[in-house]
Design an enzyme around this catalytic site. Sequence first.
Site, PDB file in Angstrom:
ATOM      1  N   LYS A 158      10.428  -7.248  -0.416  1.00 15.06           N
ATOM      2  CA  LYS A 158      10.717  -5.905  -0.919  1.00 15.06           C
ATOM      3  C   LYS A 158      10.650  -5.958  -2.442  1.00 15.06           C
ATOM      4  O   LYS A 158      11.363  -6.733  -3.076  1.00 15.06           O
ATOM      5  CB  LYS A 158      12.095  -5.441  -0.452  1.00 15.06           C
ATOM      6  N   VAL A 184       7.652  -2.455   0.525  1.00 14.35           N
ATOM      7  CA  VAL A 184       7.783  -3.678   1.321  1.00 14.35           C
ATOM      8  C   VAL A 184       6.392  -4.194   1.673  1.00 14.35           C
ATOM      9  O   VAL A 184       5.522  -3.436   2.111  1.00 14.35           O
ATOM     10  CB  VAL A 184       8.590  -3.413   2.605  1.00 14.35           C
ATOM     11  N   ILE A 187       3.470  -2.839   4.140  1.00 10.17           N
ATOM     12  CA  ILE A 187       3.889  -2.457   5.496  1.00 10.17           C
ATOM     13  C   ILE A 187       4.937  -1.358   5.493  1.00 10.17           C
ATOM     14  O   ILE A 187       5.354  -0.902   6.551  1.00 10.17           O
ATOM     15  CB  ILE A 187       4.424  -3.676   6.267  1.00 10.17           C
ATOM     16  N   GLY A 189       7.740   1.356   2.726  1.00  9.00           N
ATOM     17  CA  GLY A 189       8.262   1.658   1.402  1.00  9.00           C
ATOM     18  C   GLY A 189       9.199   2.842   1.437  1.00  9.00           C
ATOM     19  O   GLY A 189       9.211   3.625   2.391  1.00  9.00           O
ATOM     20  N   ASP A 191      23.312   4.472   5.431  1.00  7.26           N
ATOM     21  CA  ASP A 191      22.012   5.116   5.648  1.00  7.26           C
ATOM     22  C   ASP A 191      21.448   4.715   7.008  1.00  7.26           C
ATOM     23  O   ASP A 191      20.285   4.352   7.129  1.00  7.26           O
ATOM     24  CB  ASP A 191      21.033   4.734   4.536  1.00  7.26           C
TER      25      ASP A 191
END
Length: 657
Positions: A39, A24, A16, A18, A133
Amino acid sequence: MEGQRLGGRYQLEARIGGGGMAIVYKAKDLVLNRQVAVKVLRSQFGTDEDFVTRFRREAQAVASLSHPNVVGVYDVGQDGDTHYMVMEYVEGSTLKDLINRHGALPVEEAVRIAAEICDALDHAHQNQIIHRDIKPHNILIGKNGRVKVTDFGIARAVTSTTITHTNAVLGSVHYFSPEQARGGVTAEKSDIYSLGIVLYEMVTGQLPFSGDSPISVALKHLQEPLPEPRQVNPDIPQSVENVILKALVKDPQLRYASAREMLEDLETCLLPERLDEEKIQFPEDDEQTKVYPAITPEMLEGQGRQGQAGQQRQAGQQRQEEETPQRRRWWVKPAAWVGAIGLFMVLAFLGFNLVVNLFPSVPEVQVPHVEGTHRTLAEQRIREAKLVPQVVYEPSDSVEKDIVIRQDPAPPMRLKENGIVTIYVSKGQEAVEMPNLVNLSREEAEEALKEKGFAITDNTFVEKEDEKVPAGHVIDQFPPADEKVVPNQTDVRVEISTGPPQVTIPDVRNKSLEQAQIELFKKGLLVDQQNIRQEPAYTDTPGIVIGMPSPYEPGTRVTKGTAIPLIVSNGQYPAEARFASQPIYMEVLDGEGEVSVKITVSDARGDNQVVVDEKITESKNYDVPVVLSPQKNAVIRVYRNGVPDYQKITITYDSVP
């Protein structure tokens, strides 16, 4: 890795998402029977201790947080060389997907989302965790509208020496704070700046700074003034713009002191009394456009050596000038200055022309949105925008052939003219070889089809009788094995054996043995001659079928060709049978003429047996015999000229000695 099970517990179902470090997957927790997100650290980093440490640090960072707007961590583990982290599964999409689909969001919705992110950051900062982030890609919007902050992959605990890891800048350049771009100290205010960029993008539909390289974007964060949001979208209230401006001021000292302070501002910025407030102003900073890189010990040591060398050169030059006689003429020095200045101007002019010719200014253009369009139209739009399309084909289960699946970059990015836009175009579904299903069990056949990408429907498996193939196994298939087909465009039909044909046993009771044999033969059944049992019965005719032993009762389904055992009468009555005879007198009156007489008996031998059916012209006596059983009394009915129950006589079992 789809289909793989990690830690004996987590069944990976589908990829789903990455990033650079990890992929992930949507997965099923087989122990707690719930959906989770797993993950998995990319295999090339599994042996890199630095990446493994950073991966574990993310788990530790998020595991220490408990907040409704932070994706929770359930488990961390290692399966062989695979490092994984199990997280809360959020069904929905990323904030970036939402912005790409709708452009600028309604201001009220954007403020709500920003407030929930801010609440999550405040909780993280209270626990000494900086995200570092924050960007729309790391913000999940659930189907219920709940905002979840995820991907603490580069988060780390706050210390007095928190700087970029090994002097490498981490994070996403479009959402950098100036101090991150400079490679300096990263603190809570860097997250506030990044959130300001996210809010800016939500209310305007575009990023404040863009460029053709990460370095150029980072320099804009450092040097260029912020394009004011209301110049892009005039519908933004001044109070909301003030929140953005305060979050994005380049001097961290002028930003919000904490995420909590920004949250409080967001919660009140849409109140009617604040909508038209004065525009926020900040002190002028003459040093704003200067860039100060992070100071390292190496830089200080180098600066010290350069300073000592310069001082020595200056002292030597001064001694030389003191010792050397002034023998030059007075006009030499002015002439030298004039010549040097002239030469400098000539060289500067030539250099400027050379640079202009070598590096002409290239204007930036807006990248057009071409996702979901046909390849030819997408290429045309990209060329019309003075950009260069680059086509990459890839298979897709959900997107039609020659339709653009996605593009890189996508709006609101801008590129220099003749920049490359990569479009990923669907080549449709890949044809696969049809697996050989014959003689497999139904479960094995279904699994083989799913592995190839076929959808299982109610019409996929059809049951059919077969004398040779065991029940529950595949008889035949369409398309045949090894034929090239496209899974989602092919209807698969698989015939499953139910075993040999089944037939229903007919009711042959009260029939003669010969008649029963004929009836059974018509159904594909036989009479089991070795198991014909004779027993007394309430019939005086031998060879009449009186029953069928279990499990061969009438109506039962059995395999075609089965031999059925029968129970027939031996012509004798059971020992408990009792017999009686009932006289009946039928009178015919003078002048009455002809009288119709009918007498029926219902007793142990059967119901409505006709024992008399005639016409008489004179009175007559009848002697009617009956047979009784403990379960069945006798009832005699006499009909005179068709009138029922002219006489009705009941004889009970107990009344007969």
